[in-house]
Each structure stands twice: as C-alpha cells, then as structure tokens.
Design a protein around this motif. Structure first.
Motif, PDB file in Angstrom:
ATOM      1  N   SER A 191       0.826  -1.206   0.000  1.00 44.94           N
ATOM      2  CA  SER A 191       0.000   0.000   0.000  1.00 44.94           C
ATOM      3  C   SER A 191       0.863   1.261   0.000  1.00 44.94           C
ATOM      4  N   SER A 192       0.212   2.391  -0.178  1.00 49.36           N
ATOM      5  CA  SER A 192       0.902   3.683  -0.132  1.00 49.36           C
ATOM      6  C   SER A 192       0.476   4.500   1.086  1.00 49.36           C
ATOM      7  N   VAL A 193      -0.133   3.839   2.086  1.00 47.87           N
ATOM      8  CA  VAL A 193      -0.554   4.526   3.310  1.00 47.87           C
ATOM      9  C   VAL A 193       0.678   5.047   4.043  1.00 47.87           C
ATOM     10  N   SER A 194       0.696   6.319   4.354  1.00 45.91           N
ATOM     11  CA  SER A 194       1.895   6.925   4.940  1.00 45.91           C
ATOM     12  C   SER A 194       1.664   7.510   6.328  1.00 45.91           C
ATOM     13  N   ARG A 195       0.425   7.485   6.826  1.00 47.26           N
ATOM     14  CA  ARG A 195       0.120   7.974   8.165  1.00 47.26           C
ATOM     15  C   ARG A 195      -0.301   6.818   9.054  1.00 47.26           C
ATOM     16  N   MET A 196       0.286   6.727  10.247  1.00 50.07           N
ATOM     17  CA  MET A 196      -0.065   5.633  11.147  1.00 50.07           C
ATOM     18  C   MET A 196      -1.552   5.672  11.497  1.00 50.07           C
ATOM     19  N   GLY A 197      -2.115   6.851  11.573  1.00 54.30           N
ATOM     20  CA  GLY A 197      -3.533   6.969  11.882  1.00 54.30           C
ATOM     21  C   GLY A 197      -4.446   6.429  10.804  1.00 54.30           C
ATOM     22  N   ASP A 198      -3.910   6.175   9.623  1.00 51.18           N
ATOM     23  CA  ASP A 198      -4.694   5.598   8.525  1.00 51.18           C
ATOM     24  C   ASP A 198      -4.374   4.120   8.310  1.00 51.18           C
ATOM     25  N   ALA A 199      -3.496   3.557   9.140  1.00 52.78           N
ATOM     26  CA  ALA A 199      -2.949   2.228   8.883  1.00 52.78           C
ATOM     27  C   ALA A 199      -3.786   1.104   9.486  1.00 52.78           C
ATOM     28  N   SER A 200      -3.779  -0.034   8.794  1.00 51.92           N
ATOM     29  CA  SER A 200      -4.371  -1.270   9.298  1.00 51.92           C
ATOM     30  C   SER A 200      -3.238  -2.158   9.809  1.00 51.92           C
ATOM     31  N   LEU A 249       0.424  -2.054  22.734  1.00 46.24           N
ATOM     32  CA  LEU A 249      -0.890  -1.449  22.949  1.00 46.24           C
ATOM     33  C   LEU A 249      -0.923   0.003  22.482  1.00 46.24           C
ATOM     34  N   ASP A 250       0.180   0.722  22.692  1.00 44.31           N
ATOM     35  CA  ASP A 250       0.247   2.093  22.186  1.00 44.31           C
ATOM     36  C   ASP A 250       0.111   2.115  20.667  1.00 44.31           C
ATOM     37  N   LEU A 251       0.724   1.142  20.008  1.00 44.12           N
ATOM     38  CA  LEU A 251       0.626   1.061  18.548  1.00 44.12           C
ATOM     39  C   LEU A 251      -0.811   0.785  18.116  1.00 44.12           C
ATOM     40  N   THR A 252      -1.501  -0.135  18.824  1.00 44.61           N
ATOM     41  CA  THR A 252      -2.890  -0.426  18.457  1.00 44.61           C
ATOM     42  C   THR A 252      -3.784   0.806  18.595  1.00 44.61           C
ATOM     43  N   LYS A 253      -3.439   1.696  19.523  1.00 47.20           N
ATOM     44  CA  LYS A 253      -4.225   2.925  19.706  1.00 47.20           C
ATOM     45  C   LYS A 253      -3.895   3.975  18.646  1.00 47.20           C
ATOM     46  N   ALA A 254      -2.696   3.879  18.077  1.00 53.73           N
ATOM     47  CA  ALA A 254      -2.258   4.880  17.107  1.00 53.73           C
ATOM     48  C   ALA A 254      -2.788   4.614  15.703  1.00 53.73           C
ATOM     49  N   VAL A 255      -3.127   3.351  15.401  1.00 57.47           N
ATOM     50  CA  VAL A 255      -3.530   2.997  14.044  1.00 57.47           C
ATOM     51  C   VAL A 255      -5.034   3.160  13.844  1.00 57.47           C
ATOM     52  N   LEU A 312       5.867   3.056   6.791  1.00 58.51           N
ATOM     53  CA  LEU A 312       5.513   3.108   8.216  1.00 58.51           C
ATOM     54  C   LEU A 312       6.440   2.264   9.084  1.00 58.51           C
ATOM     55  N   HIS A 313       7.496   1.733   8.494  1.00 60.41           N
ATOM     56  CA  HIS A 313       8.280   0.717   9.193  1.00 60.41           C
ATOM     57  C   HIS A 313       9.000   1.256  10.425  1.00 60.41           C
ATOM     58  N   ASP A 314       9.730   2.334  10.255  1.00 61.13           N
ATOM     59  CA  ASP A 314      10.492   2.870  11.384  1.00 61.13           C
ATOM     60  C   ASP A 314       9.573   3.307  12.519  1.00 61.13           C
ATOM     61  N   GLU A 315       8.444   3.895  12.161  1.00 62.19           N
ATOM     62  CA  GLU A 315       7.514   4.342  13.190  1.00 62.19           C
ATOM     63  C   GLU A 315       6.923   3.156  13.951  1.00 62.19           C
TER      64      GLU A 315
END
Length: 266
Positions: free
Chosen positions: A152-161, A180-186, A254-257
């Motif tokens: 995909s070309s999704v570049s924002r964690m808030g838009d990520a699955s 858990l922080d990551l699950t809240k960010a996506v 989104l890898h590094d984030e």
C-alpha cells in the motif's frame, strides 16, 4: 543477477504435492495430533507433507541442503531449502482454513543465508503467493495465471491497518505497553495470525504487521514475498530479513515508526 525461475517452478510443484496431502487430511475425524517438546501441536499431516517435500527435493536438487520444522537440517552448502509444512497447525487441527505450506530457497551471502525464492500456499483458502529475487511478487492460481503484488501507499499511522497474532508473546517479552500504544495509534487492528498478515501487507490490504517470536521457517518465504512486493521485512531489532527470531513487516513507509512503538518501552 541469477535467474531463479527454475527454482520457483520447482517450489510450485512441491507446493502442489503438499496441498494435495494436507487437504486430504484436513478436517479428517481420525487425524492424529501429538504435542512436541515445546508444547506446540504437530499432526500426521505436518510430518507427511514435509517428508513428501524432502523426498522430491532430494531427487530434484540433491546438492541442496534442507531445513524443515519437523525434521531439522539435512545437508550443507550455499543453497538451503527452508520448509514449514503447515504454518498454522493449531488452525489446521481445529478445522480453521487459515494455514499454509511455506517453501523457501535461501542462498548464502552477506549477512548469512538470504531468501531468494518463496512460495506460500494456502489451499483451504484457495490462495497462493510467491516471489523470486529480482522478479517481483505475485498471487494467483499458477505461474501463468497471476497478478503482481504491490504494498500500500498509506503513509500515516492513523490511517494504517495493523495485523498481529496474539497478545501473549508481547507480554512475555515486556513489549506489551508499546504494542498497545501502537494499536491505539492505528486506524484498525485485526488478529489474523500466522502467514496471512504478511501476504496482506504484500497485497496492500494491510499496512503493518508484527510478531514477537518466530522461527526461520515461519519467515523465510513470507519475507521475500513482502520485499519483492515493495515492502520492508525486518526483525523487531530492525535487522533486515528473517533472522531475528521475530518479525515486523510493512509497506516501508511506516516501518520505522512501527518499530519505534514496539521498542519504546522495551
């Protein structure tokens, strides 16, 4: 660049044979299941599929080494086939169709053995994915009937699955808070598990996935499919490839984030 198409064709032949064997015993009422020393299940179908693949490889590629989940390492040399006869055995023995045979060819190079061919075959889902180094990643019914895979070309964690397997391993490693922080960010989380999240990353239907504890045979085939589809596949330590005992895969953007979240409180 070496041409791995003959090896890829062989991997498809091996997968065809394994699919026939595993589907024949899927949902069988008399399926025999044992518990291995690490307390994970192994079925007669796991053993039969690996024996079948090993036998064909010994005839077709007698000089190559073979590493499999059920029977260990056999042979030496710069080329090594890595096999997980049934990735998702717990699903298999319960009649859940999310399981696959993973077949990879690895070659010795800088930083150790690296995957150059990978086939992921999930016959109960009617799906197969594959890749060869430098030739891209594909999905379809056969080599001649396939479509190219692209992340995909999704570049924002808030838009990520974000896909994952379970919570237990993260807690065991002391990474649960970051997870858990990551699950809240996506945008969305789903616990698909096993091989499937990596194939969804390669297809572009999932953007990131990670698992805290894996073996080489769980990752070798999925790693090259993800990377040939344009994505990133590393350990949680950021080391590229399937060598860290755990995995993080993404569309690359989104890898590094993602790694930052999973390592932030570790």
């Amino acid at each position: 660049m070496p041409d791995y198409r003959d090896d890829l064709r062989l991997a498809h032949v091996l997968a065809d044979a394994a699919d026939a064997a595993t589907m024949d015993r899927f949902k069988a009422l008399d399926l025999k299941v044992e518990t291995k020393p690490d307390m994970t299940p192994v079925s007669e179908a796991d053993k039969a599929a690996e024996e079948l693949i090993r036998g064909q490889l010994q005839r077709a590629r007698p000089r190559d080494a073979i590493l499999g989940e059920e029977y260990g390492i056999e042979g030496t040399g710069p080329r090594r086939w890595v096999i997980d006869p049934i990735d998702g055995t717990k699903n298999y023995v319960r009649g859940v169709p999310v399981w696959a045979t993973l077949i990879s060819l690895m070659e010795a190079g800088e930083g150790g053995y690296q995957p150059v061919v990978g086939v992921v075959s999930a016959p109960a889902l009617g799906r197969r994915w594959w890749a060869a180094k430098g030739h891209g990643a594909f999905t379809g019914r056969s080599l001649s009937s396939a479509s190219r895979l692209r992340v995909s070309s999704v570049s924002r964690m808030g838009d990520a699955s974000f896909a994952y397997s379970s919570l237990s391993g993260w807690e065991d490693q002391g990474r649960l808070d970051g997870f858990l922080d990551l699950t809240k960010a996506v945008w969305r989380t789903r616990g698909y598990g096993d091989f499937w999240p990596y194939m969804m990353v390669a297809e572009g239907s999932v953007d990131i996935c990670a698992e805290p504890e894996l073996s080489l045979w769980d990752m070798a085939a999925t790693a090259i499919v993800v990377t040939e589809a344009g994505g990133s596949f590393t350990g949680l330590d950021g080391r590229a490839g399937p060598h860290s005992g755990n995995a993080a895969a993404s569309n690359g953007l989104l890898h590094d984030e993602m790694l930052g979240y999973l390592n932030q409180r570790y």
